[in-house]
Scaffold this active site. Sequence first.
Site, PDB file in Angstrom:
ATOM      1  N   SER A  39      -9.492   0.746   2.902  1.00  0.00           N
ATOM      2  CA  SER A  39      -8.703   1.623   2.050  1.00  0.00           C
ATOM      3  C   SER A  39      -7.562   0.914   1.324  1.00  0.00           C
ATOM      4  O   SER A  39      -6.902   1.507   0.465  1.00  0.00           O
ATOM      5  CB  SER A  39      -8.122   2.761   2.897  1.00  0.00           C
ATOM      6  OG  SER A  39      -7.270   2.258   3.922  1.00  0.00           O
ATOM      7  N   LYS A  63       0.855  -1.186   0.000  1.00  0.00           N
ATOM      8  CA  LYS A  63       0.000   0.000   0.000  1.00  0.00           C
ATOM      9  C   LYS A  63       0.893   1.239   0.000  1.00  0.00           C
ATOM     10  O   LYS A  63       1.927   1.269   0.696  1.00  0.00           O
ATOM     11  CB  LYS A  63      -0.870  -0.044   1.258  1.00  0.00           C
ATOM     12  CG  LYS A  63      -2.004   0.958   1.354  1.00  0.00           C
ATOM     13  CD  LYS A  63      -2.820   0.644   2.604  1.00  0.00           C
ATOM     14  CE  LYS A  63      -4.018   1.564   2.755  1.00  0.00           C
ATOM     15  NZ  LYS A  63      -4.841   1.179   3.944  1.00  0.00           N
ATOM     16  N   SER A 102      -9.778  -1.709   7.028  1.00  0.00           N
ATOM     17  CA  SER A 102      -9.175  -1.427   5.721  1.00  0.00           C
ATOM     18  C   SER A 102      -8.361  -2.565   5.132  1.00  0.00           C
ATOM     19  O   SER A 102      -7.973  -2.498   3.970  1.00  0.00           O
ATOM     20  CB  SER A 102      -8.312  -0.160   5.801  1.00  0.00           C
ATOM     21  OG  SER A 102      -9.141   0.976   5.868  1.00  0.00           O
TER      22      SER A 102
END
Length: 467
Positions: A157, A81, A181
Amino acid sequence: MTPSAITSTAAEITAHFQRGVITAQEVVTATLERIQTQNERLNCFTTVLASSALEAAATLDRKQATGEPVGPLAGVPFAVKNLFDIAGTVTLAGSKINQANLPATQDATAVARLKAAGAILVGALNMDEYAYGFVTVNEHYDATPNPHDLTRISGGSSGGSAAAVAAGLVPLTLGSDTNGSIRVPAALCGVYGLKPTYGRLSRAGAFLFSSSLDHIGPFGRSVADVANAFQILQGPDARDPICTDRPEIIPDLSGDMAGMRVAIATDHFAKGMAPTVAQALDKVVTALNVTRTVTIPEAARARAAAYLITASEGSQLHLSRLQTQPQDFDSATCDRFLAGALIPSSWYIQAQRFRRWYRDQVRELFKTVDLIVAPTTPCPAPLIEQTTMELDGETVLVRPHLGFYTQPLSFIGLPVLSVPVHLPGELPVGVQLIARPYDEQSLFTAAVALEQAGITQAPLAMTSALE
């Protein structure tokens, strides 16, 4: 060398590499070609590190040829990420504002540990801006669609992290989890996603969102891959004072459930789920022979308190940027941060007090059970442009309510593994396996038992949407 040798699990890639079936350079070259071919449609990657990945692969091949140790993840391509520091790369955290920052001077601890184990970093992945969202629809870097249906969201996310694994671009990724997330995109994309106990893995070098809630963890295509990554990522870290010195575990992947007390969560966790989710949950409960039920008290209030803490801590972290350049935020993120800045401090304090009470109540439950089962999301992946959904007979907003079942568990830092269930003709959904703090082993045991029974599994590397 066959394609399956490249798009399989991390464990299989390492086994092929160590036996000399494939070289690290072959693996990385095939991975980069796959990313180049598919990423225009999938939009998982915001940065591809082709040169450094090929260089690392060549170094690994030389070590293998000379008999030097190569590590337990030798030859495995991975991506992270884009809130994890990568030396020489600007840490975007899904934002436009961070583009003006200097490149990171060293890798995040988690990145460094995977590299030290022989894994090869190939890039950084898309996310909701500053990790504030469950959809990975980003005004600056566009949406990351679901590999199973490109008209639908991947979740967030950490959407880029889940989608990259689901599509077979890489077998292993890292994400972060504040209120769900990791687990939400893992469920919607149909892969495994682990949120370990709060403080179990180092967050050093990760751009935080809400410090008292943030976790990091891996996504993978098998329980073994997630468990092996967890084992490598363990250990105290002076760079992260929250990362405590706990005994490290070597995961047992036998799947022996003998003596394990398993219960299904009721009340809040039995409301609002779509039929597909209910069917998947029933399959897991039946396979684990669950006969007990537990009620996690005040879960709805815990979810509300988690929101207050998240919004307050997040807005304070970004307050100076909100004051000087609000126009450079993603509009949805900006609105929520501004709302968080207006929350009275007394509300935040009361939420933290409730948090302590709630933690103690849930810990009491784990005196009578070892594992709790609950759905991960209320529904399969919504459409990208969809703004509302039905939840328990009401029309609610999609963005905040995808964390309906995950927020109450993040709130007190419990270890949770979302396992993927793929029903014929349906989009994938996830089921949460929840354990007491520092008992990740129970998660792996139950997940392996489900995997062995054929109840849970990751999708084929090439999904029909991408053929």
